[in-house]
Design a protein around this motif. Structure first.
Motif, PDB file in Angstrom:
ATOM      1  N   ALA A  51      25.776  38.102  47.773  1.00 28.77           N
ATOM      2  CA  ALA A  51      27.154  38.573  47.980  1.00 28.77           C
ATOM      3  C   ALA A  51      27.216  40.060  47.655  1.00 28.77           C
ATOM      4  CB  ALA A  51      28.115  37.808  47.075  1.00 28.77           C
ATOM      5  N   GLU A  52      28.070  40.767  48.382  1.00 30.35           N
ATOM      6  CA  GLU A  52      28.286  42.184  48.101  1.00 30.35           C
ATOM      7  C   GLU A  52      29.675  42.546  48.612  1.00 30.35           C
ATOM      8  OE1 GLU A  52      26.161  46.533  48.697  1.00 30.35           O
ATOM      9  OE2 GLU A  52      25.181  44.745  49.465  1.00 30.35           O
ATOM     10  N   GLY A  53      30.449  43.198  47.758  1.00 27.87           N
ATOM     11  CA  GLY A  53      31.784  43.613  48.166  1.00 27.87           C
ATOM     12  C   GLY A  53      32.674  43.910  46.979  1.00 27.87           C
ATOM     13  N   TRP A  54      33.945  44.125  47.259  1.00 27.87           N
ATOM     14  CA  TRP A  54      34.930  44.460  46.234  1.00 27.87           C
ATOM     15  C   TRP A  54      35.478  43.191  45.606  1.00 27.87           C
ATOM     16  CZ3 TRP A  54      34.701  49.300  44.940  1.00 27.87           C
ATOM     17  CH2 TRP A  54      34.312  50.250  45.881  1.00 27.87           C
ATOM     18  N   GLN A  55      35.514  43.169  44.272  1.00 26.21           N
ATOM     19  CA  GLN A  55      36.032  42.027  43.519  1.00 26.21           C
ATOM     20  C   GLN A  55      36.722  42.542  42.263  1.00 26.21           C
ATOM     21  OE1 GLN A  55      33.092  39.134  42.354  1.00 26.21           O
ATOM     22  NE2 GLN A  55      32.105  39.103  44.363  1.00 26.21           N
ATOM     23  N   VAL A  56      37.534  41.681  41.670  1.00 31.27           N
ATOM     24  CA  VAL A  56      38.052  41.966  40.338  1.00 31.27           C
ATOM     25  C   VAL A  56      36.899  41.731  39.372  1.00 31.27           C
ATOM     26  CG1 VAL A  56      39.683  41.256  38.556  1.00 31.27           C
ATOM     27  CG2 VAL A  56      40.404  41.320  40.952  1.00 31.27           C
ATOM     28  N   LEU A  57      36.633  42.699  38.515  1.00 31.44           N
ATOM     29  CA  LEU A  57      35.520  42.599  37.572  1.00 31.44           C
ATOM     30  C   LEU A  57      35.878  41.665  36.418  1.00 31.44           C
ATOM     31  CD1 LEU A  57      34.465  46.357  37.411  1.00 31.44           C
ATOM     32  CD2 LEU A  57      33.551  44.545  38.888  1.00 31.44           C
ATOM     33  N   ARG A  58      34.865  41.012  35.876  1.00 32.90           N
ATOM     34  CA  ARG A  58      35.068  40.150  34.706  1.00 32.90           C
ATOM     35  C   ARG A  58      35.432  41.013  33.506  1.00 32.90           C
ATOM     36  NH1 ARG A  58      29.603  37.435  35.963  1.00 32.90           N
ATOM     37  NH2 ARG A  58      29.046  38.785  34.240  1.00 32.90           N
TER      38      ARG A  58
END
Length: 183
Positions: A51-58
């Motif tokens: 997976a690769e992309g923009w996410q909310v970080l932990r």
């Protein structure tokens, strides 16, 4: 966002009891993991992107990157394969605001190892290594099991910070003739 299980990232001097020497050698080796896995596999090293992309970080990632909880960032998850088997699960993250002006640095790595970039560019400096039993809920479904050791470190270049976590999978230990249950 997944709730954080009770765990802590700790430095080598904070782990009590200390892990077995063979494990500590992998957890706290400051050299390139890509190079080490390539050598161990006699050149049969590969990267499989998951997976690769923009996410909310932990939350633990936001803390390590010194950004506000709930920040968005670039996330890349891959398997590092040796001898055609998944030896390491890696998760690399960078906060969106830190990527301003650096988008080309991390864009479109594809099957190229991030370690190749980080260790070939002398502008990147590596921070201290930390280790933990990686939360199984944060692993891909096919490899979720408790007790797997992981490590992480933060790489800096000017205003860019990239946090790299690497989880050592049982296949790595078996390849070396080590019973993963003893670690």
């Amino acid at each position: 966002m997944t709730a954080a299980p009770a765990f802590q990232w700790l430095g080598a001097d904070q782990l009590h009891p200390a892990p077995p020497a063979v494990l500590a050698d992998w957890l706290f080796d400051s050299g390139s993991l890509t190079r080490r896995l390539t050598a161990l596999s006699a050149g049969r090293f590969a990267v499989t992107p998951l997976a690769e992309g923009w996410q909310v970080l932990r939350d633990d990632e936001c803390t390590a990157l010194d950004v506000v909880p709930g920040s968005t960032g670039w996330v890349r998850e891959v398997y590092l394969l040796g001898a055609e088997r998944p030896w390491v699960f890696a998760r690399s993250v960078a906060a969106r605001e830190a990527l301003a002006g650096f988008s080309g640095v991390l864009a479109e790595l594809g099957r190229r190892p991030l370690g190749e970039l980080l260790f070939s560019d002398p502008a990147f400096a590596r921070g201290p290594l930390q280790a933990t039993h990686y939360p199984p809920d944060w692993l891909p479904a096919g490899i979720r099991c408790p007790g797997l050791w992981g490590r992480r470190s933060r790489f800096h270049r000017e205003t860019l910070s990239v946090l790299v976590a690497e989880v050592f999978l049982p296949e790595l230990w078996r390849y070396q003739g080590i019973d993963p249950d003893t670690l």
